[in-house]
Write an enzyme that holds these catalytic residues in place. Structure first.
Site, PDB file in Angstrom:
ATOM      1  CE  LYS A 170      -3.882  -2.153   2.306  1.00 53.96           C
ATOM      2  NZ  LYS A 170      -5.049  -1.894   3.444  1.00 53.96           N
ATOM      3  CE1 TYR A 196      -9.384  -3.048   0.325  1.00 48.44           C
ATOM      4  CE2 TYR A 196      -8.446  -1.300  -0.840  1.00 48.44           C
ATOM      5  CZ  TYR A 196      -8.219  -2.166  -0.036  1.00 48.44           C
ATOM      6  OH  TYR A 196      -7.098  -2.587   0.485  1.00 48.44           O
ATOM      7  CG  PHE A 246     -13.389   1.407   7.006  1.00 50.63           C
ATOM      8  CD1 PHE A 246     -13.039   0.925   5.830  1.00 50.63           C
ATOM      9  CD2 PHE A 246     -14.043   0.695   8.052  1.00 50.63           C
ATOM     10  CE1 PHE A 246     -13.104  -0.355   5.679  1.00 50.63           C
ATOM     11  CE2 PHE A 246     -14.171  -0.685   7.603  1.00 50.63           C
ATOM     12  CZ  PHE A 246     -13.607  -1.306   6.339  1.00 50.63           C
ATOM     13  NE  ARG A 271      -5.842 -12.099   5.206  1.00 53.06           N
ATOM     14  CZ  ARG A 271      -6.794 -10.824   5.361  1.00 53.06           C
ATOM     15  NH1 ARG A 271      -6.849 -10.334   4.101  1.00 53.06           N
ATOM     16  NH2 ARG A 271      -7.121 -10.511   6.546  1.00 53.06           N
ATOM     17  CB  THR A 328      -7.242  -5.929   9.798  1.00 53.87           C
ATOM     18  OG1 THR A 328      -7.825  -6.926   9.026  1.00 53.87           O
ATOM     19  CG2 THR A 328      -7.550  -4.605   9.185  1.00 53.87           C
ATOM     20  NE  ARG A 386      -2.478  -5.728   7.115  1.00 47.73           N
ATOM     21  CZ  ARG A 386      -3.659  -6.159   6.496  1.00 47.73           C
ATOM     22  NH1 ARG A 386      -4.157  -7.313   7.340  1.00 47.73           N
ATOM     23  NH2 ARG A 386      -4.346  -5.558   5.363  1.00 47.73           N
ATOM     24  CG  ASN A 396      -3.838  -2.220   6.775  1.00 47.22           C
ATOM     25  OD1 ASN A 396      -3.624  -1.894   5.777  1.00 47.22           O
ATOM     26  ND2 ASN A 396      -4.817  -3.057   7.429  1.00 47.22           N
ATOM     27  CG  HIS A 437      -5.491  -6.256  -0.365  1.00 51.58           C
ATOM     28  ND1 HIS A 437      -6.488  -6.253   0.296  1.00 51.58           N
ATOM     29  CD2 HIS A 437      -5.309  -7.121  -1.387  1.00 51.58           C
ATOM     30  CE1 HIS A 437      -7.291  -7.002  -0.342  1.00 51.58           C
ATOM     31  NE2 HIS A 437      -6.638  -7.567  -1.297  1.00 51.58           N
ATOM     32  CD  GLU A 463      -8.921  -9.228  -3.500  1.00 50.92           C
ATOM     33  OE1 GLU A 463      -9.534  -8.874  -2.661  1.00 50.92           O
ATOM     34  OE2 GLU A 463      -7.449  -9.862  -3.177  1.00 50.92           O
TER      35      GLU A 463
HETATM   36  O1  YYY Z   1      -8.569  -7.933   4.686  1.00 52.31           O
HETATM   37  P1  YYY Z   1      -7.797  -6.892   5.523  1.00 52.31           P
HETATM   38  O2  YYY Z   1      -6.996  -5.897   4.792  1.00 52.31           O
HETATM   39  O3  YYY Z   1      -6.873  -7.526   6.728  1.00 52.31           O
HETATM   40  O4  YYY Z   1      -9.083  -6.104   6.296  1.00 52.31           O
HETATM   41  P2  YYY Z   1     -10.640  -5.644   5.739  1.00 52.31           P
HETATM   42  O5  YYY Z   1     -11.469  -6.038   7.016  1.00 52.31           O
HETATM   43  O6  YYY Z   1     -11.030  -6.720   4.459  1.00 52.31           O
HETATM   44  O7  YYY Z   1     -10.354  -4.223   5.514  1.00 52.31           O
HETATM   45  C1  YYY Z   1     -10.128  -3.809   4.367  1.00 52.31           C
HETATM   46  C2  YYY Z   1      -9.156  -2.555   4.597  1.00 52.31           C
HETATM   47  O8  YYY Z   1     -10.028  -1.479   5.216  1.00 52.31           O
HETATM   48  C3  YYY Z   1      -8.229  -2.811   5.662  1.00 52.31           C
HETATM   49  O9  YYY Z   1      -7.037  -3.200   5.552  1.00 52.31           O
HETATM   50  C4  YYY Z   1      -7.943  -1.463   6.326  1.00 52.31           C
HETATM   51  C5  YYY Z   1      -9.226  -0.523   6.227  1.00 52.31           C
HETATM   52  N1  YYY Z   1      -9.919  -0.743   7.348  1.00 52.31           N
HETATM   53  C6  YYY Z   1      -9.942   0.392   8.258  1.00 52.31           C
HETATM   54  O10 YYY Z   1      -9.765   1.390   7.760  1.00 52.31           O
HETATM   55  N2  YYY Z   1     -10.679   0.580   9.319  1.00 52.31           N
HETATM   56  C7  YYY Z   1     -11.410  -0.675   9.798  1.00 52.31           C
HETATM   57  N3  YYY Z   1     -12.110  -0.640  10.955  1.00 52.31           N
HETATM   58  C8  YYY Z   1     -11.536  -1.936   8.847  1.00 52.31           C
HETATM   59  C9  YYY Z   1     -10.823  -1.941   7.903  1.00 52.31           C
HETATM   60 MG    MG Z   2      -9.887  -7.966   3.443  1.00 50.12          MG
END
Ligand code: YYY
Ligand code: MG
Length: 143
Positions: A11, A51, A59, A87, A93, A104, A114, A117, A128
Site C-alpha cells: 500500500k 474495495y 471507513f 495472510r 488487519t 503489519r 496498514n 493487502h 482481485e
Molecule cells: O483484509 P484486511 O485488509 O485485513 O481487512 P478488511 O476487513 O478486508 O478491510 C480492508 C481494509 O479496510 C483494511 O486493510 C484497512 C481498512 N479498514 C479500516 O480502515 N478500518 C477498519 N475498522 C477496518 C478496515
Molecule cells: Mg480484506
C-alpha cells in the site's frame, strides 16, 4: 497441500517508506513466488471498484483516499496454500493486534494505513488478480 495463487498489494504508506524490497524478501523467504508485479497509482474509480465490498462501511471514504494517495505495488504470489500463507505473513488487519514478525507488526502504523493487502479466499484472489492483471501478464515458473 495445493499450489494456489493470491493477490497482494504493498500500500502507499509502505511504498512511500521504501519497504518494497523488504516486503518482497518476506514473500520469497516464505517460499511464495512472485509471478506478476507492477507499480500503479490508482484512480478514485479503481480504488472504489477494488474495495466495493466495503462501500457501505464507515471507513470507505478514508480507505479510498489513502489507497489513491500514492503509488502501490500489485503482485500475484504463487505457492503452497498461498492465500492463507500470505495472510499469515501479513498479520492482523490492526497492526496493534498483529503477531510479532508479521508485515503489519513491522511496517504498519495504524488500522487504516496498514502496509499490505492480501486476498482472504481463493474466490477473492481470482477476482482481485483479474482486476489488475491479464492472463498474459502472469508468468508461471518453469524452472
Ligand atoms: O483484509 P484486511 O485488509 O485485513 O481487512 P478488511 O476487513 O478486508 O478491510 C480492508 C481494509 O479496510 C483494511 O486493510 C484497512 C481498512 N479498514 C479500516 O480502515 N478500518 C477498519 N475498522 C477496518 C478496515
Ligand atoms: Mg480484506
Amino acid at each position: 497441500m495445493a499450489i494456489e495463487r493470491t493477490f497482494s498489494i504493498i500500500k502507499p504508506d509502505a511504498v512511500a517508506k521504501n519497504h518494497i524490497g523488504a516486503i518482497y524478501n518476506r514473500f520469497e523467504s516464505a517460499g511464495l513466488k512472485i509471478i506478476a508485479s507492477k507499480m500503479v497509482h490508482l484512480s478514485k474509480e479503481q480504488a472504489e471498484g477494488f474495495y466495493a465490498e466495503h462501500s457501505e462501511r464507515p471507513f470507505f471514504g478514508a480507505l479510498v483516499e489513502f489507497m489513491t494517495s500514492g503509488p502501490i505495488m500489485v503482485q500475484v504470489l504463487e505457492g503452497e496454500n498461498a492465500v492463507l500463507a500470505n495472510r499469515e505473513i501479513m498479520g492482523a488487519t490492526n497492526p496493534a493486534e498483529a503477531a510479532r514478525g508479521t508485515l503489519r507488526a513491522d511496517y504498519a502504523n495504524s488500522i487504516d494505513e496498514n502496509a499490505v493487502h492480501g486476498s482472504d479466499a481463493l474466490t477473492s484472489a481470482e477476482r482481485e488478480i483479474a482486476y489488475f492483471f491479464s492472463a498474459e501478464e502472469l508468468c508461471p515458473r518453469t524452472r
